[in-house]
Write a protein that holds these residues in place. Structure first.
Motif, PDB file in Angstrom:
ATOM      1  N   ARG A 111       0.840  -1.198   0.000  1.00 61.96           N
ATOM      2  CA  ARG A 111       0.000   0.000   0.000  1.00 61.96           C
ATOM      3  C   ARG A 111       0.873   1.245   0.000  1.00 61.96           C
ATOM      4  N   PRO A 112       0.612   2.177  -0.892  1.00 59.79           N
ATOM      5  CA  PRO A 112       1.416   3.412  -0.914  1.00 59.79           C
ATOM      6  C   PRO A 112       1.174   4.226   0.354  1.00 59.79           C
ATOM      7  N   PRO A 113       2.169   4.978   0.783  1.00 59.57           N
ATOM      8  CA  PRO A 113       2.001   5.766   2.012  1.00 59.57           C
ATOM      9  C   PRO A 113       0.948   6.857   1.839  1.00 59.57           C
ATOM     10  N   LYS A 114       0.295   7.174   2.924  1.00 55.74           N
ATOM     11  CA  LYS A 114      -0.695   8.248   2.904  1.00 55.74           C
ATOM     12  C   LYS A 114       0.012   9.586   2.712  1.00 55.74           C
ATOM     13  N   TRP A 115      -0.563  10.416   1.838  1.00 60.05           N
ATOM     14  CA  TRP A 115       0.077  11.694   1.550  1.00 60.05           C
ATOM     15  C   TRP A 115      -0.160  12.685   2.678  1.00 60.05           C
ATOM     16  N   GLU A 116       0.879  13.365   3.043  1.00 56.02           N
ATOM     17  CA  GLU A 116       0.792  14.433   4.032  1.00 56.02           C
ATOM     18  C   GLU A 116       1.528  15.651   3.491  1.00 56.02           C
ATOM     19  N   GLU A 117       0.903  16.784   3.627  1.00 52.19           N
ATOM     20  CA  GLU A 117       1.520  18.012   3.110  1.00 52.19           C
ATOM     21  C   GLU A 117       2.803  18.318   3.878  1.00 52.19           C
ATOM     22  N   PRO A 118       3.887  18.569   3.173  1.00 54.20           N
ATOM     23  CA  PRO A 118       5.162  18.837   3.858  1.00 54.20           C
ATOM     24  C   PRO A 118       5.137  20.183   4.573  1.00 54.20           C
ATOM     25  N   ASP A 119       6.002  20.286   5.549  1.00 51.84           N
ATOM     26  CA  ASP A 119       6.114  21.560   6.258  1.00 51.84           C
ATOM     27  C   ASP A 119       6.664  22.634   5.315  1.00 51.84           C
ATOM     28  N   MET A 120       6.190  23.817   5.502  1.00 49.35           N
ATOM     29  CA  MET A 120       6.634  24.934   4.668  1.00 49.35           C
ATOM     30  C   MET A 120       8.030  25.387   5.119  1.00 49.35           C
ATOM     31  N   PRO A 121       8.980  25.443   4.185  1.00 50.54           N
ATOM     32  CA  PRO A 121      10.321  25.934   4.549  1.00 50.54           C
ATOM     33  C   PRO A 121      10.254  27.365   5.092  1.00 50.54           C
ATOM     34  N   GLU A 122      11.253  27.728   5.875  1.00 54.77           N
ATOM     35  CA  GLU A 122      11.230  29.024   6.541  1.00 54.77           C
ATOM     36  C   GLU A 122      11.236  30.177   5.545  1.00 54.77           C
ATOM     37  N   ASP A 123      12.059  30.088   4.486  1.00 61.38           N
ATOM     38  CA  ASP A 123      12.112  31.190   3.524  1.00 61.38           C
ATOM     39  C   ASP A 123      10.788  31.333   2.779  1.00 61.38           C
ATOM     40  N   VAL A 124      10.127  30.201   2.528  1.00 57.44           N
ATOM     41  CA  VAL A 124       8.813  30.254   1.879  1.00 57.44           C
ATOM     42  C   VAL A 124       7.785  30.841   2.839  1.00 57.44           C
ATOM     43  N   ARG A 125       7.920  30.511   4.120  1.00 57.15           N
ATOM     44  CA  ARG A 125       6.992  31.036   5.115  1.00 57.15           C
ATOM     45  C   ARG A 125       7.099  32.559   5.213  1.00 57.15           C
ATOM     46  N   VAL A 126       8.321  33.058   5.170  1.00 53.82           N
ATOM     47  CA  VAL A 126       8.520  34.511   5.241  1.00 53.82           C
ATOM     48  C   VAL A 126       7.848  35.187   4.053  1.00 53.82           C
ATOM     49  N   PHE A 169       5.404  33.983   2.294  1.00 54.43           N
ATOM     50  CA  PHE A 169       3.953  33.796   2.408  1.00 54.43           C
ATOM     51  C   PHE A 169       3.344  34.811   3.369  1.00 54.43           C
ATOM     52  N   GLN A 170       3.999  35.041   4.479  1.00 49.40           N
ATOM     53  CA  GLN A 170       3.470  35.974   5.469  1.00 49.40           C
ATOM     54  C   GLN A 170       3.493  37.415   4.970  1.00 49.40           C
ATOM     55  N   ALA A 171       4.348  37.684   4.003  1.00 46.01           N
ATOM     56  CA  ALA A 171       4.415  39.040   3.448  1.00 46.01           C
ATOM     57  C   ALA A 171       3.347  39.279   2.390  1.00 46.01           C
ATOM     58  N   MET A 172       2.657  38.231   1.977  1.00 44.09           N
ATOM     59  CA  MET A 172       1.632  38.368   0.941  1.00 44.09           C
ATOM     60  C   MET A 172       0.364  38.974   1.518  1.00 44.09           C
ATOM     61  N   THR A 173      -0.363  39.666   0.657  1.00 45.35           N
ATOM     62  CA  THR A 173      -1.678  40.172   1.022  1.00 45.35           C
ATOM     63  C   THR A 173      -2.727  39.169   0.550  1.00 45.35           C
ATOM     64  N   VAL A 174      -3.944  39.337   1.018  1.00 43.67           N
ATOM     65  CA  VAL A 174      -5.029  38.449   0.599  1.00 43.67           C
ATOM     66  C   VAL A 174      -5.238  38.548  -0.903  1.00 43.67           C
ATOM     67  N   LYS A 175      -5.085  39.728  -1.446  1.00 43.27           N
ATOM     68  CA  LYS A 175      -5.251  39.931  -2.882  1.00 43.27           C
ATOM     69  C   LYS A 175      -4.189  39.183  -3.679  1.00 43.27           C
ATOM     70  N   ASP A 176      -2.966  39.097  -3.143  1.00 43.98           N
ATOM     71  CA  ASP A 176      -1.868  38.432  -3.851  1.00 43.98           C
ATOM     72  C   ASP A 176      -2.075  36.916  -3.961  1.00 43.98           C
ATOM     73  N   MET A 177      -2.811  36.331  -3.033  1.00 51.27           N
ATOM     74  CA  MET A 177      -2.926  34.873  -2.979  1.00 51.27           C
ATOM     75  C   MET A 177      -3.635  34.289  -4.197  1.00 51.27           C
ATOM     76  N   GLY A 178      -4.517  35.044  -4.817  1.00 56.36           N
ATOM     77  CA  GLY A 178      -5.251  34.511  -5.952  1.00 56.36           C
ATOM     78  C   GLY A 178      -4.807  35.067  -7.277  1.00 56.36           C
ATOM     79  N   THR A 179      -3.642  35.684  -7.316  1.00 57.69           N
ATOM     80  CA  THR A 179      -3.166  36.306  -8.550  1.00 57.69           C
ATOM     81  C   THR A 179      -1.769  35.815  -8.883  1.00 57.69           C
ATOM     82  N   ILE A 180      -1.266  36.317  -9.980  1.00 60.89           N
ATOM     83  CA  ILE A 180       0.091  35.948 -10.399  1.00 60.89           C
ATOM     84  C   ILE A 180       1.140  36.770  -9.665  1.00 60.89           C
ATOM     85  N   ASN A 181       0.687  37.590  -8.727  1.00 61.04           N
ATOM     86  CA  ASN A 181       1.608  38.428  -7.964  1.00 61.04           C
ATOM     87  C   ASN A 181       2.230  37.701  -6.780  1.00 61.04           C
TER      88      ASN A 181
END
Length: 228
Positions: free
Chosen positions: A88-103, A105-117
């Protein structure tokens, strides 16, 4: 008296008298037969007030045995299938977000999340996560399809269908038995057996107050029915 004697004695009688005698003999034979039948009926024991429950109990026992045999077939075929299943293949679990990606992400606005920005570092990580999840879903679907194929070709699906039919038969007997009022403790014991055959428990591993009451009543019924 032999028939020849009767006929000989009747030869000198008028036709009307001979006819009456024959009718009288026939009537006497019919009356004797009726008395014999009535006597036999009078000597027959009266039917038990719970006779219907006893009959259903016997029929349910047959159905219960057939259900158990079907269950054994399922277990036997199931063990065969387990040896054929792929890993049986392992159950998928979302990986932890790397720190640089987290930084980023936290700098994004709500408007940026759904755009190419969105920040490139976050967009790349997010796309990679989606690809990983899609790949895992593909593995899970392939495993499930193979699992179904093995069950079908090995006869497990058919065995489980047959078992389901037997379970339904036992359940139907339980419903019929419980719908009929019992008149004796023996009849009540039939209902207890129906309860157990359908998976009901009388003495559970973890008992509550009402469970103790039911277990005590069941024990009394069995004792008074002569089964204890």
């Amino acid at each position: 008296m032999p028939n020849t004697t009767v006929l000989a004695a009747a030869e000198g009688m008028p036709e009307i008298n001979r006819r009456r005698m024959l009718l009288g003999l026939a009537a006497a034979s019919t009356a004797a037969a009726a008395i014999t039948v009535a006597s036999a009926a009078g000597c027959a024991p009266a039917e038990h007030p719970d006779a219907v429950l006893f009959r259903l109990d016997q029929e349910m026992e047959v159905a219960y045995s057939q259900m158990n045999r079907a269950a054994k077939v399922c277990k036997r075929v199931g063990r065969k299938c387990e040896k054929l299943y792929p890993p049986r293949p392992p159950k998928w679990e979302e990986p932890d977000m790397p720190e640089d990606v987290r930084v980023a992400f936290q700098a994004m606005t709500v408007k940026d999340m759904g755009t190419i920005n969105r920040p490139a570092i976050y967009a790349a990580w997010s796309n990679e996560v989606k690809e990983q999840k899609a790949a895992n879903n593909g593995l899970q679907q392939a495993y499930h399809a193979k699992w179904q194929e093995i069950n079908r070709e090995s006869g497990l699906d058919a065995a489980e269908d047959a078992f389901g039919v037997r379970v339904s038969e036992v359940d139907e007997f339980a419903k019929r038995i419980c719908s009929i009022p019992a008149h004796t403790f023996e009849g009540m014991a039939v209902k207890l057996r129906a309860h157990v055959r359908t998976g009901g428990e009388i003495e559970k591993a973890e008992m509550y107050l009402d469970d103790y009451a039911f277990a005590s009543i069941a024990a009394d019924i069995r004792r008074l029915a002569g089964e204890a």
